[in-house]
Design a protein around this motif. Structure first.
Motif, PDB file in Angstrom:
ATOM      1  N   LEU B 292       0.864  -1.180   0.000  1.00  0.00           N
ATOM      2  CA  LEU B 292       0.000   0.000   0.000  1.00  0.00           C
ATOM      3  C   LEU B 292       0.900   1.231   0.000  1.00  0.00           C
ATOM      4  O   LEU B 292       1.888   1.271   0.727  1.00  0.00           O
ATOM      5  CB  LEU B 292      -0.855  -0.016   1.276  1.00  0.00           C
ATOM      6  CG  LEU B 292      -1.834   1.132   1.504  1.00  0.00           C
ATOM      7  CD1 LEU B 292      -2.954   1.070   0.476  1.00  0.00           C
ATOM      8  CD2 LEU B 292      -2.411   1.058   2.900  1.00  0.00           C
ATOM      9  N   THR B 293       0.558   2.202  -0.823  1.00  0.00           N
ATOM     10  CA  THR B 293       1.319   3.452  -0.788  1.00  0.00           C
ATOM     11  C   THR B 293       0.398   4.577  -0.329  1.00  0.00           C
ATOM     12  O   THR B 293      -0.814   4.511  -0.490  1.00  0.00           O
ATOM     13  CB  THR B 293       1.897   3.826  -2.172  1.00  0.00           C
ATOM     14  OG1 THR B 293       0.817   3.845  -3.105  1.00  0.00           O
ATOM     15  CG2 THR B 293       2.946   2.829  -2.610  1.00  0.00           C
ATOM     16  N   TYR B 294       1.019   5.611   0.272  1.00  0.00           N
ATOM     17  CA  TYR B 294       0.248   6.735   0.780  1.00  0.00           C
ATOM     18  C   TYR B 294       1.049   8.009   0.541  1.00  0.00           C
ATOM     19  O   TYR B 294       2.232   8.071   0.871  1.00  0.00           O
ATOM     20  CB  TYR B 294      -0.019   6.536   2.275  1.00  0.00           C
ATOM     21  CG  TYR B 294      -0.778   7.668   2.928  1.00  0.00           C
ATOM     22  CD1 TYR B 294      -2.122   7.863   2.650  1.00  0.00           C
ATOM     23  CD2 TYR B 294      -0.138   8.520   3.819  1.00  0.00           C
ATOM     24  CE1 TYR B 294      -2.814   8.906   3.240  1.00  0.00           C
ATOM     25  CE2 TYR B 294      -0.830   9.563   4.421  1.00  0.00           C
ATOM     26  CZ  TYR B 294      -2.172   9.747   4.129  1.00  0.00           C
ATOM     27  OH  TYR B 294      -2.854  10.763   4.720  1.00  0.00           O
ATOM     28  N   GLN B 295       0.407   8.994  -0.046  1.00  0.00           N
ATOM     29  CA  GLN B 295       1.073  10.273  -0.324  1.00  0.00           C
ATOM     30  C   GLN B 295       0.693  11.263   0.770  1.00  0.00           C
ATOM     31  O   GLN B 295      -0.485  11.441   1.040  1.00  0.00           O
ATOM     32  CB  GLN B 295       0.618  10.821  -1.677  1.00  0.00           C
ATOM     33  CG  GLN B 295       0.856   9.904  -2.845  1.00  0.00           C
ATOM     34  CD  GLN B 295       2.298   9.936  -3.322  1.00  0.00           C
ATOM     35  OE1 GLN B 295       3.035  10.865  -3.009  1.00  0.00           O
ATOM     36  NE2 GLN B 295       2.697   8.904  -4.061  1.00  0.00           N
ATOM     37  N   TYR B 296       1.709  11.874   1.388  1.00  0.00           N
ATOM     38  CA  TYR B 296       1.402  12.872   2.423  1.00  0.00           C
ATOM     39  C   TYR B 296       2.487  13.932   2.412  1.00  0.00           C
ATOM     40  O   TYR B 296       3.659  13.620   2.574  1.00  0.00           O
ATOM     41  CB  TYR B 296       1.325  12.188   3.793  1.00  0.00           C
ATOM     42  CG  TYR B 296       0.896  13.103   4.918  1.00  0.00           C
ATOM     43  CD1 TYR B 296      -0.379  13.672   4.937  1.00  0.00           C
ATOM     44  CD2 TYR B 296       1.770  13.386   5.959  1.00  0.00           C
ATOM     45  CE1 TYR B 296      -0.768  14.503   5.966  1.00  0.00           C
ATOM     46  CE2 TYR B 296       1.379  14.213   7.003  1.00  0.00           C
ATOM     47  CZ  TYR B 296       0.102  14.767   6.996  1.00  0.00           C
ATOM     48  OH  TYR B 296      -0.277  15.581   8.034  1.00  0.00           O
ATOM     49  N   ARG B 297       2.107  15.167   2.184  1.00  0.00           N
ATOM     50  CA  ARG B 297       3.032  16.293   2.143  1.00  0.00           C
ATOM     51  C   ARG B 297       4.245  16.018   1.255  1.00  0.00           C
ATOM     52  O   ARG B 297       5.397  16.164   1.666  1.00  0.00           O
ATOM     53  CB  ARG B 297       3.515  16.623   3.556  1.00  0.00           C
ATOM     54  CG  ARG B 297       2.423  17.280   4.371  1.00  0.00           C
ATOM     55  CD  ARG B 297       2.830  17.364   5.823  1.00  0.00           C
ATOM     56  NE  ARG B 297       1.702  17.809   6.626  1.00  0.00           N
ATOM     57  CZ  ARG B 297       1.526  19.064   7.029  1.00  0.00           C
ATOM     58  NH1 ARG B 297       2.394  19.989   6.701  1.00  0.00           N
ATOM     59  NH2 ARG B 297       0.491  19.389   7.753  1.00  0.00           N
ATOM     60  N   GLY B 298       3.959  15.547   0.046  1.00  0.00           N
ATOM     61  CA  GLY B 298       5.023  15.353  -0.928  1.00  0.00           C
ATOM     62  C   GLY B 298       5.916  14.156  -0.668  1.00  0.00           C
ATOM     63  O   GLY B 298       6.938  13.992  -1.325  1.00  0.00           O
ATOM     64  N   GLN B 299       5.542  13.331   0.321  1.00  0.00           N
ATOM     65  CA  GLN B 299       6.362  12.168   0.597  1.00  0.00           C
ATOM     66  C   GLN B 299       5.536  10.908   0.355  1.00  0.00           C
ATOM     67  O   GLN B 299       4.339  10.887   0.635  1.00  0.00           O
ATOM     68  CB  GLN B 299       6.835  12.217   2.044  1.00  0.00           C
ATOM     69  CG  GLN B 299       8.217  11.603   2.222  1.00  0.00           C
ATOM     70  CD  GLN B 299       8.656  11.628   3.678  1.00  0.00           C
ATOM     71  OE1 GLN B 299       8.316  12.551   4.407  1.00  0.00           O
ATOM     72  NE2 GLN B 299       9.393  10.619   4.083  1.00  0.00           N
ATOM     73  N   THR B 300       6.163   9.879  -0.180  1.00  0.00           N
ATOM     74  CA  THR B 300       5.453   8.630  -0.414  1.00  0.00           C
ATOM     75  C   THR B 300       5.790   7.645   0.699  1.00  0.00           C
ATOM     76  O   THR B 300       6.957   7.402   0.987  1.00  0.00           O
ATOM     77  CB  THR B 300       5.853   8.025  -1.767  1.00  0.00           C
ATOM     78  OG1 THR B 300       5.642   9.007  -2.772  1.00  0.00           O
ATOM     79  CG2 THR B 300       5.021   6.804  -2.070  1.00  0.00           C
ATOM     80  N   TYR B 301       4.759   7.146   1.334  1.00  0.00           N
ATOM     81  CA  TYR B 301       4.951   6.137   2.384  1.00  0.00           C
ATOM     82  C   TYR B 301       4.545   4.789   1.819  1.00  0.00           C
ATOM     83  O   TYR B 301       3.527   4.673   1.146  1.00  0.00           O
ATOM     84  CB  TYR B 301       4.096   6.472   3.605  1.00  0.00           C
ATOM     85  CG  TYR B 301       4.527   7.727   4.301  1.00  0.00           C
ATOM     86  CD1 TYR B 301       5.413   7.672   5.375  1.00  0.00           C
ATOM     87  CD2 TYR B 301       4.066   8.967   3.885  1.00  0.00           C
ATOM     88  CE1 TYR B 301       5.825   8.824   6.024  1.00  0.00           C
ATOM     89  CE2 TYR B 301       4.473  10.124   4.518  1.00  0.00           C
ATOM     90  CZ  TYR B 301       5.345  10.052   5.586  1.00  0.00           C
ATOM     91  OH  TYR B 301       5.746  11.193   6.220  1.00  0.00           O
ATOM     92  N   LEU B 302       5.361   3.780   2.088  1.00  0.00           N
ATOM     93  CA  LEU B 302       5.118   2.459   1.538  1.00  0.00           C
ATOM     94  C   LEU B 302       4.927   1.453   2.669  1.00  0.00           C
ATOM     95  O   LEU B 302       5.695   1.445   3.640  1.00  0.00           O
ATOM     96  CB  LEU B 302       6.322   2.064   0.663  1.00  0.00           C
ATOM     97  CG  LEU B 302       6.200   0.774  -0.132  1.00  0.00           C
ATOM     98  CD1 LEU B 302       5.024   0.819  -1.081  1.00  0.00           C
ATOM     99  CD2 LEU B 302       7.492   0.519  -0.909  1.00  0.00           C
ATOM    100  N   TYR B 303       3.884   0.660   2.561  1.00  0.00           N
ATOM    101  CA  TYR B 303       3.577  -0.335   3.597  1.00  0.00           C
ATOM    102  C   TYR B 303       3.510  -1.718   3.003  1.00  0.00           C
ATOM    103  O   TYR B 303       3.117  -1.873   1.847  1.00  0.00           O
ATOM    104  CB  TYR B 303       2.243  -0.013   4.279  1.00  0.00           C
ATOM    105  CG  TYR B 303       2.285   1.333   4.889  1.00  0.00           C
ATOM    106  CD1 TYR B 303       2.839   1.507   6.149  1.00  0.00           C
ATOM    107  CD2 TYR B 303       1.878   2.439   4.166  1.00  0.00           C
ATOM    108  CE1 TYR B 303       2.955   2.765   6.682  1.00  0.00           C
ATOM    109  CE2 TYR B 303       1.995   3.705   4.695  1.00  0.00           C
ATOM    110  CZ  TYR B 303       2.539   3.866   5.960  1.00  0.00           C
ATOM    111  OH  TYR B 303       2.675   5.107   6.470  1.00  0.00           O
ATOM    112  N   ALA B 304       3.889  -2.691   3.804  1.00  0.00           N
ATOM    113  CA  ALA B 304       3.767  -4.076   3.365  1.00  0.00           C
ATOM    114  C   ALA B 304       3.093  -4.879   4.467  1.00  0.00           C
ATOM    115  O   ALA B 304       3.335  -4.669   5.649  1.00  0.00           O
ATOM    116  CB  ALA B 304       5.156  -4.642   3.063  1.00  0.00           C
ATOM    117  N   VAL B 305       2.202  -5.781   4.055  1.00  0.00           N
ATOM    118  CA  VAL B 305       1.551  -6.708   4.980  1.00  0.00           C
ATOM    119  C   VAL B 305       1.916  -8.106   4.503  1.00  0.00           C
ATOM    120  O   VAL B 305       1.716  -8.425   3.323  1.00  0.00           O
ATOM    121  CB  VAL B 305       0.017  -6.542   4.967  1.00  0.00           C
ATOM    122  CG1 VAL B 305      -0.620  -7.490   5.977  1.00  0.00           C
ATOM    123  CG2 VAL B 305      -0.381  -5.103   5.246  1.00  0.00           C
TER     124      VAL B 305
END
Lengths: 274, 346
Positions: B292-305
């Motif tokens: 899952l990716t999430y964009q917040y304040r110009g930064q991309t956060y990446l998550y894995a389950v």
């Protein structure tokens, strides 16, 4: 009729003024040595009394020695403070004086200070006087010697004058200095910033090296083994005895701690059980 | 054949692998099949088609088997979805030859439970942005098979040495120490199986390593039917590149396992401690993960389950305003407490 009424008025007046009259009489010649427990002989009492009078005149304060074997349910501090206040001791407008109480009911020696004497007798000095009282005879029940030590030690401090770094602090109540306020501001500011930074850091997940359950994924085929005992030996040594370590606390040398007595006046003081 | 969609043998609709059932199902006619059954059915069909498909193999662009639309992919994508008809598409040439996986750990966590696990993980944190665990955001959760190199090691062990047991007691002022020395010998073989290493550069290795462990004993022989309904990638890290670090890990594990058999001695002095790898067996395996990716304040956060265990990993975005406010309150409360405490308690 007129005579009767004036008599009544006079009697009433006398009763109303009685406490003042008594206190006036009492303050006129307050006894400096009050041995209610009866631990001193007449001659001893006379010596202590004259010494206390002499010191009192020299340093403009009342030096009072009191013994009791019935504190009436009061703590030594309350008893000493009240005794000082209610019997009209004290020199000058601030009622300067020092009272030594040997309380055989609570088994405690208590020193109560009042007025200017509070400034002479800092907490550290009171501790030192108590040391002298206990070492000088209290522990061996030589009560005359204990009182003598009290007078000697007290006089040495009166002679030395008020310490330069003396300050008076009310027990359980303080006023913050600017420096203390600044320190508080600094600590709370640091804590707030620390929380902010550490929380941000905590949200930053730290990647971990791969976890692999190698025990579940492994098969060991070893030649049957047995660990054979090949040698046994015993060594000895003498244990050095452990030295007991004493503990001790530090207290500000220049502090005089004061509290409010039952009469509303401020007293300094300190005590020790025997 | 360049692309493939598994079609339902009953009605012809696209098939998807269902982690909770461990079966391939048809959404249209509700049939369900074991991956092996589908494989057999497809093989029969493909031998018929093989002749006319032979010249399509060089194509760079892929076409959806179902609707014929062009499928645009990354150069490592092996399984994806058609943008138009949303049927699962397998790029079969990226799953054949040297790229054909030998093992696969199938998904056991489906999308809904992956979302639930992620919500549980995210909701433990108080200073996340409000829309972070919103439904529209979580809908982007994608099932992805990640290429790994998997290896079975076997090592000959020859350990021998002396071990000491120490017992101490005191009588009066004298302290006695008893030393018991034992001869210790360990010979034999230790096999460490299913050791694996990430074989793709596109996704951060730290992220994938952090959702380990997998239960490797649940790995099964590969069938592309497992990929239906998920994304998959092919490896772009060669086996030779991971051999050295994996061998070092294997050596470490074997050493620990031997130590375990020696057990509770106070001192061990080894005269001989040799570990000799003599047989090594590499396989190419796909391991499941929801990403899952999430964009917040110009930064991309990446998550894995972890697609098998549900373990979640990823850095969380911080709502600075929310956190700043709380920090301010903490500082103010502390200052008030310090002032009051200083005035009345000191």
């Amino acid at each position: 009729m007129v005579g009767k009424r004036s008599l009544k008025t006079t009697v009433c007046l006398v009763f109303l003024l009685l406490p003042f009259i008594i206190s006036a009489v009492a303050s006129a010649a307050p006894e400096k040595v009050v041995d209610q427990a009866g631990v001193w002989s007449d001659s001893e009492r006379a010596i202590l009394s004259s010494e206390a009078d002499r010191m009192g005149q020299t340093y403009q304060m009342d030096i009072v020695l009191v013994t009791t074997d019935d504190a009436g349910g009061k703590t030594p501090r309350d008893y000493a403070d009240d005794y000082f206040d209610q019997n009209g001791y004290g020199v000058g407008p601030d009622a300067s004086g020092i009272l030594l109480l040997l309380d055989f009911d609570n088994r405690e020696v208590y020193i109560s200070t009042s007025g200017e004497a509070i400034r002479y007798m800092t907490d550290a000095r009171i501790e030192s006087v108590l040391d002298a009282v206990f070492d000088g005879g209290m522990l061996e029940s030589r009560y005359f010697d204990a009182a003598g030590s009290f007078l000697r030690e007290t006089e040495s401090f009166l002679q030395a004058g008020i310490p330069e770094d003396q300050y008076t602090e009310t027990e359980g109540q303080r006023i913050l200095t600017w420096a203390e306020g600044l320190v508080g501001l600094l600590i709370s500011g640091t804590a707030g910033t620390g929380f902010f930074v550490s929380t941000r850091k905590r949200y930053q997940a730290k990647t971990r090296p791969a976890v692999f359950d190698f025990r579940q994924n492994s098969i060991a085929q070893l030649i049957p083994y047995e660990d054979n005992l090949v040698n046994t030996f015993v060594t000895t040594r003498i244990r050095p005895p452990v030295n007991p370590t004493g503990g001790g606390g530090l207290s500000g040398s220049g502090r005089s701690t004061v509290h409010r007595s039952g009469s509303g006046r401020m007293h300094g003081g300190g005590g020790r059980r025997f | 054949m360049a692309t493939g969609t598994y079609h339902c043998p009953n009605c012809g609709a696209g098939l998807k692998y269902q982690p909770d059932l461990q079966k391939v199902t048809c959404d249209f006619c509700r049939s369900s099949f074991l991956p092996a059954e589908i494989e057999a059915f497809e093989n029969k069909k493909q031998t018929k088609k093989a002749a006319d498909q032979a010249d399509v193999e060089h194509l760079v662009a892929y076409h959806c088997d179902n609707c014929g639309a062009e499928v645009v992919t990354d150069d490592t994508t092996a399984a994806t979805f058609c943008y138009y008809c949303h049927n699962p598409v397998l790029i079969t040439e990226r799953l054949s030859g040297v790229f054909r996986p030998q093992k696969v750990i199938p998904f056991t966590i489906d999308k809904d439970s992956a979302i639930k696990r992620f919500q549980e993980y995210a909701n433990k944190w108080k200073f996340i942005p409000r829309d972070f665990t919103g439904a529209s955001q979580l809908e982007k959760m994608t099932g992805l098979y990640l290429p790994h190199w998997m290896v079975d090691y076997e090592a000959d062990i020859d350990y021998s040495g002396k071990a000491t047991q120490i017992r101490r007691w005191t009588t009066g002022q004298t302290e006695y120490t008893e030393h018991k020395e034992f001869n210790v010998n360990r010979q034999g073989t230790i096999a460490v199986n299913h050791l694996h290493e990430v074989a793709i550069r596109k996704i951060d290795k730290g992220l994938i390593d952090s959702i380990t462990p997998y239960d490797e004993t649940k790995a099964v022989d590969f069938s592309s039917a497992y990929l239906a309904g998920f994304f998959a990638e092919k490896y772009d890290i060669e086996q030779s590149e991971v051999e050295e670090p994996v061998a070092e890990r294997a050596r470490q594990y074997v050493r620990t396992l031997v130590q375990d058999t020696i057990g509770a001695y106070h001192e061990i002095q080894l005269e001989r401690s040799s570990i000799d790898f003599h047989s090594v067996d590499w396989t190419y395996a796909l391991l499941p993960a929801w990403v899952l990716t999430y964009q917040y304040r110009g930064q991309t956060y990446l998550y894995a389950v972890n697609g098998q265990t549900g373990k979640v990993f990823g850095s969380l975005p911080v709502n600075n305003r929310k956190l700043g406010l709380t920090s301010g309150i903490i500082a103010a409360v502390l200052l008030a407490a310090a002032v009051l405490g200083g005035l009345f308690l000191w």
